[in-house]
Design a protein around this motif. Sequence first.
Motif, PDB file in Angstrom:
ATOM      1  N   SER A   1       0.842  -1.197   0.000  1.00 18.46           N
ATOM      2  CA  SER A   1       0.000   0.000   0.000  1.00 18.46           C
ATOM      3  C   SER A   1       0.872   1.241   0.000  1.00 18.46           C
ATOM      4  O   SER A   1       1.791   1.348   0.821  1.00 18.46           O
ATOM      5  N   PRO A   2       0.572   2.207  -0.882  1.00 22.45           N
ATOM      6  CA  PRO A   2       1.339   3.454  -0.842  1.00 22.45           C
ATOM      7  C   PRO A   2       1.058   4.202   0.459  1.00 22.45           C
ATOM      8  O   PRO A   2      -0.083   4.268   0.902  1.00 22.45           O
ATOM      9  N   ASP A   3       2.110   4.722   1.071  1.00 23.83           N
ATOM     10  CA  ASP A   3       1.961   5.542   2.279  1.00 23.83           C
ATOM     11  C   ASP A   3       2.256   6.981   1.869  1.00 23.83           C
ATOM     12  O   ASP A   3       3.387   7.463   1.992  1.00 23.83           O
ATOM     13  N   THR A   4       1.234   7.636   1.328  1.00 23.73           N
ATOM     14  CA  THR A   4       1.425   8.983   0.775  1.00 23.73           C
ATOM     15  C   THR A   4       1.799   9.997   1.859  1.00 23.73           C
ATOM     16  O   THR A   4       2.591  10.899   1.613  1.00 23.73           O
ATOM     17  N   GLN A   5       1.256   9.833   3.053  1.00 22.83           N
ATOM     18  CA  GLN A   5       1.566  10.762   4.135  1.00 22.83           C
ATOM     19  C   GLN A   5       3.045  10.677   4.526  1.00 22.83           C
ATOM     20  O   GLN A   5       3.717  11.687   4.685  1.00 22.83           O
ATOM     21  N   LEU A   6       3.551   9.470   4.652  1.00 21.99           N
ATOM     22  CA  LEU A   6       4.952   9.286   5.015  1.00 21.99           C
ATOM     23  C   LEU A   6       5.878   9.721   3.875  1.00 21.99           C
ATOM     24  O   LEU A   6       6.925  10.331   4.112  1.00 21.99           O
ATOM     25  N   THR A   7       5.478   9.434   2.627  1.00 26.23           N
ATOM     26  CA  THR A   7       6.262   9.883   1.471  1.00 26.23           C
ATOM     27  C   THR A   7       6.377  11.406   1.495  1.00 26.23           C
ATOM     28  O   THR A   7       7.469  11.962   1.327  1.00 26.23           O
ATOM     29  N   GLU A   8       5.259  12.075   1.736  1.00 26.38           N
ATOM     30  CA  GLU A   8       5.259  13.547   1.778  1.00 26.38           C
ATOM     31  C   GLU A   8       6.120  14.063   2.924  1.00 26.38           C
ATOM     32  O   GLU A   8       6.870  15.023   2.765  1.00 26.38           O
ATOM     33  N   MET A   9       6.033  13.424   4.076  1.00 25.92           N
ATOM     34  CA  MET A   9       6.842  13.836   5.228  1.00 25.92           C
ATOM     35  C   MET A   9       8.335  13.726   4.901  1.00 25.92           C
ATOM     36  O   MET A   9       9.130  14.606   5.232  1.00 25.92           O
ATOM     37  N   MET A  10       8.723  12.641   4.228  1.00 24.14           N
ATOM     38  CA  MET A  10      10.125  12.458   3.875  1.00 24.14           C
ATOM     39  C   MET A  10      10.566  13.450   2.802  1.00 24.14           C
ATOM     40  O   MET A  10      11.706  13.900   2.797  1.00 24.14           O
ATOM     41  N   ARG A  11       9.667  13.817   1.888  1.00 21.66           N
ATOM     42  CA  ARG A  11       9.992  14.838   0.880  1.00 21.66           C
ATOM     43  C   ARG A  11      10.166  16.205   1.539  1.00 21.66           C
ATOM     44  O   ARG A  11      11.030  16.988   1.142  1.00 21.66           O
TER      45      ARG A  11
ATOM     46  N   PRO B   1       9.212   5.377  11.503  1.00 23.19           N
ATOM     47  CA  PRO B   1       9.151   6.584  10.675  1.00 23.19           C
ATOM     48  C   PRO B   1       8.537   7.799  11.355  1.00 23.19           C
ATOM     49  O   PRO B   1       8.812   8.920  10.963  1.00 23.19           O
ATOM     50  N   ASP B   2       7.749   7.604  12.400  1.00 25.69           N
ATOM     51  CA  ASP B   2       7.185   8.759  13.096  1.00 25.69           C
ATOM     52  C   ASP B   2       8.183   9.392  14.060  1.00 25.69           C
ATOM     53  O   ASP B   2       7.999  10.521  14.497  1.00 25.69           O
ATOM     54  N   LEU B   3       9.267   8.667  14.372  1.00 21.37           N
ATOM     55  CA  LEU B   3      10.214   9.161  15.376  1.00 21.37           C
ATOM     56  C   LEU B   3      11.628   9.398  14.858  1.00 21.37           C
ATOM     57  O   LEU B   3      12.347  10.234  15.392  1.00 21.37           O
ATOM     58  N   THR B   4      12.052   8.643  13.859  1.00 19.97           N
ATOM     59  CA  THR B   4      13.451   8.734  13.433  1.00 19.97           C
ATOM     60  C   THR B   4      13.563   8.897  11.926  1.00 19.97           C
ATOM     61  O   THR B   4      12.668   8.519  11.171  1.00 19.97           O
ATOM     62  N   HIS B   5      14.679   9.454  11.516  1.00 23.82           N
ATOM     63  CA  HIS B   5      14.985   9.525  10.092  1.00 23.82           C
ATOM     64  C   HIS B   5      15.441   8.149   9.626  1.00 23.82           C
ATOM     65  O   HIS B   5      15.958   7.348  10.401  1.00 23.82           O
ATOM     66  N   LEU B   6      15.256   7.887   8.346  1.00 27.48           N
ATOM     67  CA  LEU B   6      15.691   6.612   7.780  1.00 27.48           C
ATOM     68  C   LEU B   6      17.208   6.645   7.607  1.00 27.48           C
ATOM     69  O   LEU B   6      17.751   7.559   6.992  1.00 27.48           O
ATOM     70  N   MET B   7      17.878   5.641   8.134  1.00 29.83           N
ATOM     71  CA  MET B   7      19.325   5.555   8.036  1.00 29.83           C
ATOM     72  C   MET B   7      19.689   4.459   7.044  1.00 29.83           C
ATOM     73  O   MET B   7      18.987   3.452   6.931  1.00 29.83           O
TER      74      MET B   7
END
Length: 155
Positions: free
Chosen positions: A8-18, A80-86
Amino acid sequence: MSLELSFSPDTQLTEMMRLRVQSLQQRGQKRQDGERLLKSNEHVYRLDFSQQTLNFSHWNIHLPTPGRLNIIATSQLWTPDLTHLMTRQLLEPTGLFWRTNEDKTIQCYEADAQEFGERIAELATVRKVMYFLFAFEEGLGPESVECSIAFQSSK
């Protein structure tokens, strides 16, 4: 018993990372050491596990046009709600699937796709959800790709 799970696409998380990338660019800052920023052709997807005891069966990938899809899994360490992706949280191998103009069938590196599916099944034993980066290349986009993974339930 067979179980097929769709990504499933996670558009909210994609936008947050952008927004993270945009924020760093606007302030002229660099990423944290080891941080993995989302590229423009990447989108975040998730896989929700309804069962935890699974054995990988096969991939179901539909690419309507020629192009490449690289699926990169994240390990259980990323929240993803707490840390950046490493970068150390990305699993190897990745799932690389492609289709050419000459060949209508979906191609992949079979051994890597098999190992990748097995690693996902292993992580399902301790995870209710997993996150993935889908990198779309050579004309593919998220609006046209369908992707799921099939398991055999061990119960």
